[in-house]
Write a protein that holds these residues in place. Structure first.
Motif, PDB file in Angstrom:
ATOM      1  N   PRO A   1       2.096   4.554  -1.651  1.00  9.96           N
ATOM      2  CA  PRO A   1       1.686   5.482  -2.713  1.00  9.96           C
ATOM      3  C   PRO A   1       2.878   5.881  -3.583  1.00  9.96           C
ATOM      4  O   PRO A   1       3.894   6.377  -3.087  1.00  9.96           O
ATOM      5  CB  PRO A   1       1.144   6.690  -1.939  1.00  9.96           C
ATOM      6  CG  PRO A   1       1.832   6.635  -0.607  1.00  9.96           C
ATOM      7  CD  PRO A   1       2.074   5.180  -0.311  1.00  9.96           C
TER       8      PRO A   1
ATOM      9  N   GLN B   1      10.465   6.027  -2.192  1.00  8.21           N
ATOM     10  CA  GLN B   1       9.434   5.300  -1.453  1.00  8.21           C
ATOM     11  C   GLN B   1       9.877   3.854  -1.175  1.00  8.21           C
ATOM     12  O   GLN B   1       9.716   3.340  -0.055  1.00  8.21           O
ATOM     13  CB  GLN B   1       8.116   5.312  -2.232  1.00  8.21           C
ATOM     14  CG  GLN B   1       7.515   6.690  -2.490  1.00  8.21           C
ATOM     15  CD  GLN B   1       6.957   7.356  -1.244  1.00  8.21           C
ATOM     16  OE1 GLN B   1       7.711   7.908  -0.444  1.00  8.21           O
ATOM     17  NE2 GLN B   1       5.643   7.307  -1.088  1.00  8.21           N
TER      18      GLN B   1
ATOM     19  N   LYS C   1      -2.333   7.554 -10.686  1.00  8.81           N
ATOM     20  CA  LYS C   1      -3.026   7.467  -9.411  1.00  8.81           C
ATOM     21  C   LYS C   1      -2.018   7.055  -8.343  1.00  8.81           C
ATOM     22  O   LYS C   1      -0.943   6.534  -8.647  1.00  8.81           O
ATOM     23  CB  LYS C   1      -4.165   6.443  -9.470  1.00  8.81           C
ATOM     24  CG  LYS C   1      -5.327   6.829 -10.365  1.00  8.81           C
ATOM     25  CD  LYS C   1      -6.447   5.782 -10.272  1.00  8.81           C
ATOM     26  CE  LYS C   1      -7.637   6.157 -11.131  1.00  8.81           C
ATOM     27  NZ  LYS C   1      -8.735   5.155 -11.025  1.00  8.81           N
ATOM     28  N   SER C   2      -2.387   7.265  -7.085  1.00 10.62           N
ATOM     29  CA  SER C   2      -1.502   6.877  -5.983  1.00 10.62           C
ATOM     30  C   SER C   2      -1.758   5.452  -5.511  1.00 10.62           C
ATOM     31  O   SER C   2      -1.105   4.987  -4.582  1.00 10.62           O
ATOM     32  CB  SER C   2      -1.655   7.856  -4.810  1.00 10.62           C
ATOM     33  OG  SER C   2      -2.986   7.844  -4.317  1.00 10.62           O
ATOM     34  N   SER C   3      -2.701   4.755  -6.131  1.00  8.69           N
ATOM     35  CA  SER C   3      -2.981   3.351  -5.833  1.00  8.69           C
ATOM     36  C   SER C   3      -2.954   2.566  -7.145  1.00  8.69           C
ATOM     37  O   SER C   3      -3.231   3.123  -8.216  1.00  8.69           O
ATOM     38  CB  SER C   3      -4.350   3.190  -5.173  1.00  8.69           C
ATOM     39  OG  SER C   3      -4.407   3.890  -3.951  1.00  8.69           O
TER      40      SER C   3
ATOM     41  N   THR D   1      -1.282  -0.301   6.159  1.00  8.37           N
ATOM     42  CA  THR D   1      -1.813   0.994   5.704  1.00  8.37           C
ATOM     43  C   THR D   1      -1.020   2.157   6.289  1.00  8.37           C
ATOM     44  O   THR D   1      -1.385   3.317   6.098  1.00  8.37           O
ATOM     45  CB  THR D   1      -3.292   1.140   6.107  1.00  8.37           C
ATOM     46  OG1 THR D   1      -3.411   0.998   7.525  1.00  8.37           O
ATOM     47  CG2 THR D   1      -4.148   0.092   5.401  1.00  8.37           C
TER      48      THR D   1
ATOM     49  N   ASN E   1       0.821  -1.219   0.000  1.00 10.18           N
ATOM     50  CA  ASN E   1       0.000   0.000   0.000  1.00 10.18           C
ATOM     51  C   ASN E   1       0.853   1.266   0.000  1.00 10.18           C
ATOM     52  O   ASN E   1       0.529   2.257   0.662  1.00 10.18           O
ATOM     53  CB  ASN E   1      -0.959   0.011   1.199  1.00 10.18           C
ATOM     54  CG  ASN E   1      -2.068  -1.014   1.075  1.00 10.18           C
ATOM     55  OD1 ASN E   1      -2.693  -1.130   0.016  1.00 10.18           O
ATOM     56  ND2 ASN E   1      -2.298  -1.775   2.127  1.00 10.18           N
TER      57      ASN E   1
ATOM     58  N   ASP F   1       1.782   4.862   6.512  1.00  8.61           N
ATOM     59  CA  ASP F   1       2.682   5.561   5.597  1.00  8.61           C
ATOM     60  C   ASP F   1       3.559   6.572   6.331  1.00  8.61           C
ATOM     61  O   ASP F   1       4.169   7.445   5.716  1.00  8.61           O
ATOM     62  CB  ASP F   1       1.904   6.241   4.464  1.00  8.61           C
ATOM     63  CG  ASP F   1       0.987   7.364   4.949  1.00  8.61           C
ATOM     64  OD1 ASP F   1       0.988   7.669   6.154  1.00  8.61           O
ATOM     65  OD2 ASP F   1       0.275   7.949   4.110  1.00  8.61           O
TER      66      ASP F   1
ATOM     67  N   SER G   1       3.669  10.960   1.844  1.00  6.06           N
ATOM     68  CA  SER G   1       2.410  10.346   2.269  1.00  6.06           C
ATOM     69  C   SER G   1       1.472  10.236   1.068  1.00  6.06           C
ATOM     70  O   SER G   1       1.760  10.789  -0.007  1.00  6.06           O
ATOM     71  CB  SER G   1       1.758  11.175   3.364  1.00  6.06           C
ATOM     72  OG  SER G   1       1.348  12.431   2.832  1.00  6.06           O
ATOM     73  N   ARG G   2       0.346   9.584   1.250  1.00  8.66           N
ATOM     74  CA  ARG G   2      -0.607   9.495   0.141  1.00  8.66           C
ATOM     75  C   ARG G   2      -1.128  10.881  -0.243  1.00  8.66           C
ATOM     76  O   ARG G   2      -1.305  11.179  -1.427  1.00  8.66           O
ATOM     77  CB  ARG G   2      -1.764   8.558   0.498  1.00  8.66           C
ATOM     78  CG  ARG G   2      -2.654   8.228  -0.706  1.00  8.66           C
ATOM     79  CD  ARG G   2      -3.605   7.092  -0.409  1.00  8.66           C
ATOM     80  NE  ARG G   2      -2.912   5.872  -0.049  1.00  8.66           N
ATOM     81  CZ  ARG G   2      -2.377   5.020  -0.920  1.00  8.66           C
ATOM     82  NH1 ARG G   2      -2.452   5.277  -2.214  1.00  8.66           N
ATOM     83  NH2 ARG G   2      -1.769   3.921  -0.506  1.00  8.66           N
TER      84      ARG G   2
ATOM     85  N   MET H   1       1.487  12.505  -2.291  1.00  6.39           N
ATOM     86  CA  MET H   1       1.543  11.937  -3.634  1.00  6.39           C
ATOM     87  C   MET H   1       0.381  12.438  -4.487  1.00  6.39           C
ATOM     88  O   MET H   1       0.562  12.792  -5.658  1.00  6.39           O
ATOM     89  CB  MET H   1       1.516  10.401  -3.545  1.00  6.39           C
ATOM     90  CG  MET H   1       1.834   9.688  -4.860  1.00  6.39           C
ATOM     91  SD  MET H   1       3.484  10.074  -5.495  1.00  6.39           S
ATOM     92  CE  MET H   1       4.506   9.517  -4.125  1.00  6.39           C
ATOM     93  N   ASP H   2      -0.811  12.477  -3.906  1.00  8.61           N
ATOM     94  CA  ASP H   2      -1.973  12.967  -4.653  1.00  8.61           C
ATOM     95  C   ASP H   2      -1.790  14.421  -5.081  1.00  8.61           C
ATOM     96  O   ASP H   2      -2.270  14.833  -6.144  1.00  8.61           O
ATOM     97  CB  ASP H   2      -3.243  12.830  -3.813  1.00  8.61           C
ATOM     98  CG  ASP H   2      -3.691  11.379  -3.660  1.00  8.61           C
ATOM     99  OD1 ASP H   2      -3.356  10.567  -4.545  1.00  8.61           O
ATOM    100  OD2 ASP H   2      -4.358  11.062  -2.660  1.00  8.61           O
TER     101      ASP H   2
END
Length: 878
Positions: A619, A703, A671-673, A723, A617, A725, A731-732, A735-736
């Motif tokens: 990102p 990462q 996307k981050s996923s 989950t 998980n 990070d 962090s997610r 990244m977003d």
């Protein structure tokens, strides 16, 4: 805004198949197909949303009306997301607290404000990033508008005045001399007249070569082929006018709305030297060329505000480069050893042969390959893709990283290369060589291409073999079914012979080394077939037009923009291009199998990295494709119904059908996923093989490195399913926030690269055709590829690809010859001649001579009725 449950009632009323062009054109005549009673709840929710937006605007009116002054920098351009702008204006520091209503309200305001522009208009819905003009730029725009209006009013007053009072006339003349626009116009006229004594111009904004050479090219290959002489300076106010013209005509900073933009053509008209010209951006750029503010051959793509290169017209990026260079200077001068963040975790690859395959003269080697048989028969093997590992020594947020993030990747333009990492780091410390650090992506793979296991390992490589594709082809004796291509090299300008160093080692390869290369080649081919089948892969990856070589001076030349003084450029670039004959299906090259297997194994490394990160998980910039939900036709159905029959009937698939197939597969997204990549036929993919040249690849490495360190402390695979990070540098949420900028920069660089290739080919063709600097065929073979022309306000009927020019696009004009044949039809082959080469538009204009071949009407009718007709339209510069 609406949930699937809310939309469920209207779904039965929506079309169940693709709407053809005729139905689409008649749509406005149709009655509403959804009963109002069914859609009432949706309409009520929309009205409620609009009312809430009006309330937000009213409650924050004072700040919303001052949005630009609140978010703009005094002199730097800014790029801000919609969330960032809304957070500042509504004074909500935590962007997670922002509502859809608040974001929509600010979006409505920004879209109408000329001081804000979408970073990438075509992707703005997905990546809502706004370019924000600096405050001083807006003030300068207003100054120029006032000066120009005053000048025009003075001209009108003097032309209509009936007064004979000499003092009044003198007063008017004094006012005119004091107006910066009046002074600029007078100076511009003199400079244009001087320029035209040495370079011819056309009414379609093309400027010819110099009437004399600059410096003879010497045997040392170190001489520049152009020289620059200074003519007259521009004062401070004239520089403001030049910046205004540059933003309007060249760099796309100025919105194409309102008086700020519309007054610019009036300035061209007032100069009085462009009678009969289209008073638009092309002529504005021609003015800058004739003033010597930019070079006569200037590549406009380098002035895009999204393509960040360190030069005078982008001082922010130039300063970041200086900061990064100073950091590298400190390291080199102090003989400082960079700290390895993976120290103690690296595997020593010892005597493992690492094969680095690259073109001759490659400066930075990102990747190498090795293979390890698990059984004697070689039915199962480990493939190791060893990647340069600068991210282990460069910290996120450092000056070197800040510059890399800004430029986003190494820029390869025909006239100059702009490296992302300082060569003293990239080439001397991280480019793959003996005793260099690597991050290795490994896959246990069967002979039919099935992946059994993967792993990621930091390490040191000790034994490398540098090989060119040509040498591997010779060593392996590869025999392919690839069609040979015919090519001829076109060159304009003084010839400069440049030696290209060989990128391969001279030592012979042993039988075991050749055996390893054969196995790598075989496994690469297996992966290619495993992914999606050869036929689909060939459809998806069409060859690109070869890039021309441009020589100005030994290290290339930066954009020549300078608002300080008028200049004269003596001499012109040497442009050389290998023009290949395109085949019926648009191919312009030869696949010898070497590039294929290397590409496949790099794709494998990206899949391994995405799988590894996805399981934890983590990102990262995952890459995939998303199908347009409004297109009901599937790529499988399109292939079966259109492409396969066409291949059976004609023996090839024209390029427009191939491109439509790519569109059906889906549009690339970040996307981050993890999410599927239909074009590569994989459930997860990222790019991780070029951290010396691509910033997103460095992000992936940062990462992964953090995860490797975490698992070294807490146990191997301790992060699988986690989950958390907190241990990551990004962090997610980080990244977003980063992904829109990555997407915009990559899209802009791709467009700039394509335009640069077209620009320099057009410069070559202009000089070859208009000034006979290189021989060209008198007649060309062209194929009609679309009925939509990219030209506006001209008698152009269609776009064609030119067989003898690598499938280069041209516009074919209608004439009596084509009229007698019933006009142009898709897939037609014609013979044509060049009419003119428009360097500003990047368009080659041709005249048809005779029709040589025509595809059967039932096939072209099938194309018009297919999804390809709607999906594939060539992009235009406008």
């Amino acid at each position: 805004m609406f949930s699937l449950e809310e939309l469920e009632p209207i779904l039965p009323y929506l079309p169940t198949e693709d709407i053809n062009i005729d139905a689409l054109n008649k749509f406005h005549q149709m009655d509403a197909s959804i009963p109002r009673s069914v859609g009432a709840k949706l309409l009520e929710k929309l009205q409620s949303f609009q009312q809430a937006s009006a309330d937000v605007y009213r409650d924050h009116l004072g700040r919303i009306d001052r949005v630009h002054s609140l978010v703009a920098h005094e002199w730097q351009r800014r790029e801000l997301s919609l969330r960032e702008i809304t957070s500042i204006v509504l004074q909500k520091p935590d962007q997670c607290d922002l509502t859809e209503v608040e974001l929509y309200t600010l979006h409505k305001v920004l879209i109408k404000d000329s001081k804000f522009r979408p970073q990438v208009l075509a992707r703005h819905r997905i990546y809502p990033i706004w370019k924000v003009n600096p405050l001083n730029q807006i003030r300068d725009y207003e100054k120029v508008k006032q000066w120009l209006r005053a000048h025009l009013e003075g001209v009108i007053t003097r032309a209509t005045s009936t007064s004979d009072i000499s003092s009044s006339t003198r007063r008017d003349e004094d006012v005119a001399r004091a107006n910066p626009v009046s002074r600029f116009i007078k100076k511009a006229r003199n400079l244009i007249q001087t320029s035209r004594m040495h370079r011819k111009v056309t009414t379609y904004a093309s400027i010819g070569p110099s009437d004399q050479h600059a410096i003879p090219a010497g045997p040392s290959n170190s001489d520049a082929v152009v020289s620059v002489s200074t003519l007259v300076p521009f004062d401070a106010e004239e520089r403001i006018i030049i910046e205004y013209l540059k933003d309007w005509a060249l760099s796309n900073h100025m919105p194409r709305l309102g008086s700020t933009w519309s007054l610019s053509p009036m300035l061209l008209r007032a100069i009085g030297m462009y009678e009969g010209y289209d008073l638009a951006e092309g002529t504005g750029t021609l003015l800058l060329r004739e003033l010597g503010v930019i070079a006569p051959w200037e590549n406009d793509a380098l002035y895009s505000p999204i393509v960040r290169i360190p030069c005078k017209h982008d001082p922010q990026t130039l300063q970041l480069l200086k900061n990064a260079s100073n950091s590298v200077d400190t390291i080199v001068q102090s003989d400082e050893t960079l700290q390895d963040s993976l120290e103690g975790l690296r595997t020593d690859w010892g005597n493992t042969n690492v094969y680095c395959v690259d073109r001759a003269g490659a400066r930075e080697i990102d990747d190498g390959l090795s293979v390890e048989k698990i059984d004697a028969q070689g039915s199962i093997s480990w493939i190791h893709v060893h990647i340069a590992n600068p991210a282990a020594f460069i910290k996120p947020g450092s000056t070197v990283a800040q510059y890399a993030e800004t430029v986003m990747q190494t820029h390869y333009f025909p006239e100059k290369r702009y490296p992302m990492l300082n060569p003293r780091l990239a080439q001397r410390q991280f480019s793959l060589a003996k005793d260099r650090p690597v991050l290795t992506f490994s896959a246990k793979i069967t002979t039919d291409g099935e992946i059994l296991a993967t792993k990621v390992t930091p390490g040191w490589i000790r034994k490398i073999k540098k090989l060119t594709p040509d040498r591997i082809h010779r060593e392996l004796g590869l025999v392919t079914g690839a069609r040979p291509f015919v090519s001829h090299t076109l060159t304009v300008g003084q010839h400069v012979a440049r030696e290209v160093p060989d990128g391969s080692e001279d030592t012979p390869l042993s039988s075991s080394e050749i055996s390893e290369l054969r196995l790598l080649h075989r496994l690469g081919a297996a992966r290619r077939f495993k992914r999606s089948g050869v036929a689909v892969t060939e459809l998806a990856f069409a060859n690109q037009i070869p890039q021309p070589e441009v020589f100005l001076q030994p290290d290339g030349m930066d954009p020549a923009y300078s608002p300080k003084c008028a200049r004269r450029f003596i001499g012109d670039p040497v442009i050389s291009w290998e023009a290949r004959e395109a085949t019926l299906d648009g191919e312009v090259g030869q696949d010898d199998g070497v590039a294929m297997f290397v590409t496949e194994l790099m794709l494998l490394a990206g899949e391994i990295a995405a799988r590894w990160c996805g399981a934890r998980n983590i990102p990262i910039p995952y890459r995939g494709t998303i199908r347009n939900p409004s297109i009901i036709t599937t790529p499988e159905a399109y292939k079966a119904q259109v492409l396969d029959p066409m291949m059976g009937e004609m023996g090839y698939v024209p390029p427009m059908y191939r491109k439509a197939y790519n569109v059906l597969i889906g549009t690339a997204r970040l996307k981050s996923s993890p999410f599927p990549h239909a074009l590569l036929d994989t459930e997860a993919y990222t790019k991780a093989t070029s951290p010396l040249r691509r910033y997103p690849d460095m992000v992936v490495h940062w990462q992964i490195q953090a995860a490797l360190r975490h698992e070294a402390l807490h146990g191997q695979e301790a992060l699988i399913g986690s989950t958390d990070d907190s241990y990551l540098p990004f962090s997610r949420a980080d990244m977003d926030a980063l992904l829109p900028t990555i997407a915009a920069r990559e899209l802009a660089y791709k467009g700039a690269t394509m335009w640069s290739t077209s620009h320099w080919i057009m410069q070559l063709l202009h000089r070859a055709f208009e000034y006979k600097q290189a021989p060209l065929p008198s007649v060309f073979d062209v194929q009609v590829k679309t009925e939509k022309s990219t030209l506006k306000n001209q008698n152009a009927e269609t776009m064609v690809s030119v067989k003898q020019l690598s499938g280069f696009d041209a516009d074919l004009l209608e004439n009596d010859v084509s009229s007698r044949q019933g006009g142009f039809r898709l897939g037609d082959w014609w013979q044509a001649r060049i009419e003119r080469a428009e360097t500003y538009r990047g368009r080659l204009i041709m005249i048809p001579i005779r029709l040589t071949a025509r595809i059967a009407e039932d096939i072209t009718a099938r194309y018009k009725n297919s999804i390809a007709y709607r999906l594939y339209q060539p992009s235009s510069r406008e």
